[in-house]
Every structure is written in C-alpha cells, then in structure tokens.
Design an enzyme around this catalytic site. Structure first.
Site, PDB file in Angstrom:
ATOM      1  N   GLY A   1      13.164 -24.570  63.553  1.00 17.26           N
ATOM      2  CA  GLY A   1      12.995 -25.000  64.941  1.00 17.26           C
ATOM      3  C   GLY A   1      11.740 -24.421  65.578  1.00 17.26           C
ATOM      4  O   GLY A   1      11.157 -25.021  66.496  1.00 17.26           O
TER       5      GLY A   1
ATOM      6  N   GLU B   1       9.034 -26.636  64.637  1.00 17.83           N
ATOM      7  CA  GLU B   1       9.239 -27.906  65.342  1.00 17.83           C
ATOM      8  C   GLU B   1       8.803 -27.814  66.806  1.00 17.83           C
ATOM      9  O   GLU B   1       8.192 -28.736  67.338  1.00 17.83           O
ATOM     10  CB  GLU B   1      10.713 -28.316  65.234  1.00 17.83           C
TER      11      GLU B   1
END
Ligand code: HXC
Length: 258
Positions: free
Chosen positions: A109, A112
């Site tokens: 994440g 991301e």
C-alpha cells in the site's frame, strides 16, 4: 487540525504532509489513511496552497497497509466496507498536484499511495515493492494496474509475482520515479519543486494535471475495481490467514492451498 498519525506543515505555498507512525514503519491503518485524505482535502481547498508534498521517514515512506489490522478480516468485512476504495478515490479526486517524496521502504500500500501521487521523487535509499504475494493477498489500492502502466508488464508482473523490491536506481530506469536525489536533500528538493509548481497558474496547473492523467488512465477504473474485488476474495482463503498470522507471529508462512 491535530492529527495522530501524520504531521502537517505549510511551507509557503506548499502543504507538507509527513506520515508519522514510526513504530509501525508508517503502516497504513484506517486512521492514517483517513487523516492523510482529510489533510490532502484541506490543502486542496486552501487557496494559499498550490502544491502538496507527501513524505515519510528516512526508513520508510510506508511499509504497506497495516497487516495487523487486516489479518482478522473476512471476505465479507472487506467486501462490505469496499476496503481501500475510500482512500483510493479520495486521493484521485485531489485537484492540486501531489508529489511523493520517498525515502526507505515504499511497499505494498505504501508503493500504491506513492503511485497515486502525481509523481515520485526518490531518495537514493528508496525501495519499492508489491510484496502482498508473500502474505497470501494481492495489491488492493491499484498497485497491479498502476505499476504496470508505470514500468510495463514484464517488470510489474515480476514484482507482483515475486514480491521482490526495486531500489531507487532501478525505479528510475524503469520510469517509476521522476528522479533520484540524495536522501539528506529529499524533502528540501521536493519543497523546491513544489514551490516552483505552486508559483505557476493554479488553474493551468490543474489542467496540465488533468491532461496528463487523461493519457494515463484509460480503463484504469475498471482495472482497479476488478483488482479490488480479487483482493477482497483473497480474504476468503486460508493462505491469507496463514500469511498474515505468520507475519504477526514473526515466522515463515506455510501456504497450503494449491
Ligand atoms: C503492520 C508493520 C508493517 C505492516 C512493518 N510493521 N510493516 N506492521 N503492517 N505493513 C511493523 C513490524 O511489525 C514491527 O512492529 C515494526 O513495524 C518494525 O518492523 P520490522 O519488521 O521489525 O523492521 P525491519 O526488520 O527493518 O523490516 C522492515 C520491512 C518489514 C522489510 C519493511 O517490516 C516488512 O516486511 N514489513 C511488511 C511489508 C509488507 O509486506 N507490506 C505489504 C503489506 S500488505 P513490532 O511491533 O513487531 O516491532 C499491503 C496490502 C495492500 O500493503 C493491499 C491493499 C492496500
């Protein structure tokens, strides 16, 4: 506004957001993601701010979504909350440019979130990766879609299937980051670039951002939704339970599903 997991500071026309959960290498729990989005939206609405910088610590931009928070979740929990749709969509909706200033780990994440920013400035210490496969899950905030657009299918596939990390030099060669700066200069350099952007016409900057994104997005929304549903499905597997339990218990996972 006082935040628990981030620090915010205006540097002239630049809004600086520092992810600040050092005890967990800035792992992205619900509170941090909520605060990050709220701070981005506040700077987006502030006429005195023309550009936003998001950074972490010297050791980690963010070491991924918070595994300890996710580990007990079921498929239905993930599906009903439409997990990670909120931060994804709230960050995508920010109109002002966002620069990710990445030092240390940007994993899962974390990678991301960096890719959701408009471009990435990397310290020479930066390390990027999508290691979800090692936990029995797949990326869930657009990673499989955006990484492929950034670096091409072959490298993105290798990264997502093996979970290996890319150093800053490889990330620059592959086009994931705009350039590399010495770690000690990272935030100053990001503020300098952001200030230069903030001094331009804000509506034109917003249009330039929209134009570049138009070229880049295509059918990304469908891809992200598809990915998110698959990501939710990983929570129906025993291997997700095993992968995340093993991390929490500091042991090697034993995956059993064939
Ligand atoms: C929760 C985390 C964490 C994470 C680190 N920590 N990463 N906690 N979620 N993603 C915690 C550790 O448990 C530890 O807390 C503390 O931070 C320091 O981490 P260490 O592992 O002791 O540090 P180090 O040995 O230097 O190793 C650094 C590391 C490693 C290589 C980055 O922490 C690591 O592999 N982290 C997980 C990376 C990862 O798999 N990310 C993807 C997450 S899944 P304690 O309390 O034990 O000291 C993901 C899903 C995305 O992102 C899909 C939708 C978003």
């Amino acid at each position: 506004m006082a935040y628990a997991t981030i620090l915010t500071e205006s540097r002239g026309p630049v809004g600086l957001i520092t992810l600040n959960r050092p005890q967990a290498l800035n792992a992205l729990n619900a509170e941090l993601l909520g605060e990050l989005c709220t701070a981005l939206e506040a700077y987006d609405a502030d006429e005195a701010i023309g550009c936003i910088v998001v950074t972490g610590s010297a050791k980690a931009f963010a070491a991924g979504a918070d595994i300890k928070e996710m580990a007990p979740q079921s498929y239905m929990d993930m599906f009903k909350a439409d997990f990670f749709a909120q931060p994804h969509d709230r960050i995508v909706a920010i109109k002002k440019p966002i620069i990710a200033a990445v030092a240390g780990y940007a994993l899962g994440g974390g990678c991301e979130i960096a890719m959701l920013c408009d471009f990435i400035l990397a310290a020479d210490t930066a390390k990027f990766g999508q290691p979800e496969i090692n936990l029995g899950v797949i990326p869930g905030i657009g990673g499989s879609q955006r990484l492929t657009r950034f670096v091409g299918k072959s490298k993105a596939m290798e990264m997502c299937l093996t979970g290996r990390m890319m150093d800053a030099a490889e990330a620059e060669r592959a086009g994931l980051v705009s350039r590399i700066v010495p770690a000690a200069d990272l935030v100053d350099e990001a503020i300098k670039v952001a200030t230069a952007i903030a001094e331009k016409s804000q509506p034109i900057v917003a249009m330039a951002k929209q134009a570049v994104n138009r070229a880049y997005e295509g059918t990304l929304a469908e891809g992200v939704l598809f990915e998110r549903r698959l990501f939710h499905s990983t929570f129906a597997t025993e291997d997700q339970k095993e992968g995340m339990a093993a991390f929490v218990e500091k042991r090697k996972p034993v995956f059993k599903q064939k």
